[in-house]
Design a protein around this motif. Structure first.
Motif, PDB file in Angstrom:
ATOM      1  N   SER A   1       0.787  -1.423  -0.192  1.00 51.39           N
ATOM      2  CA  SER A   1       0.046  -0.194  -0.084  1.00 51.39           C
ATOM      3  C   SER A   1       1.129   1.463  -0.305  1.00 51.39           C
ATOM      4  O   SER A   1       0.606   1.759  -0.895  1.00 51.39           O
ATOM      5  N   ASP A   2       2.032   1.023   0.678  1.00 54.31           N
ATOM      6  CA  ASP A   2       3.218   2.203   0.684  1.00 54.31           C
ATOM      7  C   ASP A   2       3.360   2.216  -0.635  1.00 54.31           C
ATOM      8  O   ASP A   2       3.660   3.922  -1.344  1.00 54.31           O
ATOM      9  N   ALA A   3       4.261   1.579  -0.973  1.00 56.86           N
ATOM     10  CA  ALA A   3       4.937   1.338  -2.130  1.00 56.86           C
ATOM     11  C   ALA A   3       3.727   2.374  -3.450  1.00 56.86           C
ATOM     12  O   ALA A   3       4.318   2.821  -4.185  1.00 56.86           O
ATOM     13  N   PHE A   4       2.365   1.426  -3.159  1.00 56.11           N
ATOM     14  CA  PHE A   4       1.520   2.746  -4.178  1.00 56.11           C
ATOM     15  C   PHE A   4       1.458   4.050  -3.668  1.00 56.11           C
ATOM     16  O   PHE A   4       1.259   4.425  -5.618  1.00 56.11           O
ATOM     17  N   SER A   5       1.213   4.010  -2.539  1.00 61.47           N
ATOM     18  CA  SER A   5       0.988   5.739  -2.620  1.00 61.47           C
ATOM     19  C   SER A   5       2.345   6.290  -3.502  1.00 61.47           C
ATOM     20  O   SER A   5       2.224   7.499  -3.482  1.00 61.47           O
TER      21      SER A   5
END
Length: 340
Positions: free
Chosen positions: A185-189
């Motif tokens: 999720s962080d990588a997607f942000s």
């Protein structure tokens, strides 16, 4: 009798703070830190120095930070190559030190000295530091810290441009599907920030790397993961429909393979994905300059498409009316194409 031990310690200067941080980080070198106790002591020293840096940058809760000192600290941190050390030693640091570092990082990047963001300029001269931060998504211990630091870097166009055009950018297509949900999720942000924050930079990148980028992006749209499909479809709408990317969109909506992807997503078991797919699918259909190949696909599949669209509803009342109007126009256009 001497009362010198009651003397209040003189606060450290920015130069001294930067030097102390550098020395304590250098002491973490595995060649010099042999024993566990020695490492613990070195880590304590780093933590103490980071707390001093945080206090100088943010104030101590009673007094506001001294603006000149803050600027001077940023200059000294660059001069002493501390920025590079902060990144390279991140994985060894304790939880508290990492938290303080991430907090200080955003403040340091924003410091302007003589109309120049000195820490940003330092990174521009050491771009490999950005590659290092990207690769850190592979280390779940520090992935979220690095993600936060990266997003602060991406606020600056030159740094965002470098990451987009670097070989490490391709890693995001892997990181957004990592099994650890928080890290993915962080990588997607971060991925989203890279593709939406600086319109002109993104448009230039997509123009220059159109084929490679959309080949990789197609894999996200057809992923077996519901979360990946939904997020990447929503993001595609966001950056593809941005005015600076109008030429990219015109190129995208004349490609049969991408129309087929959207048609597949219209049949997805998730209603959210169906609706998001419709918002891109409608652009293929509404395009007044549809190539013959697109018309043939629409005509050949018109019965199935019309059935899917008739069963599709917008949901929220406020948006529902507009959605139904758009859907009606698309249905009419598909009927027209199938009859011509």
């Amino acid at each position: 009798m001497s009362f010198s031990f009651f003397r209040v310690l003189r606060p450290k200067t920015p130069q001294e703070v930067a030097k102390s941080i550098k020395d304590s980080l250098m002491a973490l070198d595995t060649k010099t830190v042999v024993e566990v106790k020695a490492l613990e002591k070195a880590l304590e020293e780093v933590e103490k120095n980071f707390a001093t840096m945080k206090c100088m940058l943010c104030g101590d809760g009673e007094a506001e930070p001294n603006v000149d000192q803050v600027s001077q600290l940023a200059v000294e941190i660059c001069k002493e190559d501390v920025l590079a050390l902060l990144i390279h030693k991140l994985s060894i640091l304790g939880w508290e030190a990492r938290k303080d570092l991430v907090h200080c990082w955003s403040i340091l990047l924003r410091q302007k000295v003589d109309s120049t963001y000195c820490c940003v300029e330092y990174i521009e001269n050491h771009f490999e530091l950005l590659d290092f931060l990207v690769v850190c998504y592979d280390n779940k211990e520090i992935a979220l810290n690095c993600g936060n630091m990266l997003r602060n870097c991406i606020k600056f166009p030159t740094l965002a441009k470098y990451i987009l055009e670097s070989a490490s950018f391709e890693l995001f297509f892997k990181f957004v599907e990592l099994p650890n949900f928080d890290v993915a999720s962080d990588a997607f942000s971060t991925f989203k920030d890279l593709l939406t924050r600086h319109g002109k930079v993104v448009s230039e990148f997509l123009t220059a790397h159109y084929d490679e980028f959309f080949d990789l992006y197609e894999k996200l749209l057809t992923s077996s993961s519901y979360v990946t499909r939904r997020q990447s479809l929503k993001l595609l709408s966001e950056f593809l429909l941005e005015p600076p990317n109008s030429q990219i969109m015109k190129r995208y909506i004349i490609e049969v393979r991408f129309l087929k992807v959207m048609m597949t997503l219209l049949r997805d078991s998730s209603k959210n994905i169906q609706i998001s797919a419709f918002h891109i699918f409608k652009v293929f259909v509404a395009n007044p300059n549809k190539p013959r190949e697109i018309k043939v696909i629409l005509a050949k599949n018109h019965e199935r498409l019309l059935e899917l669209l008739h069963n599709l509803s917008g949901g929220k009342v406020a948006e529902d009316e507009q959605f139904e109007e758009e859907k009606e126009l698309i249905i009419k256009e598909i009927q027209r194409v199938s009859q011509s």
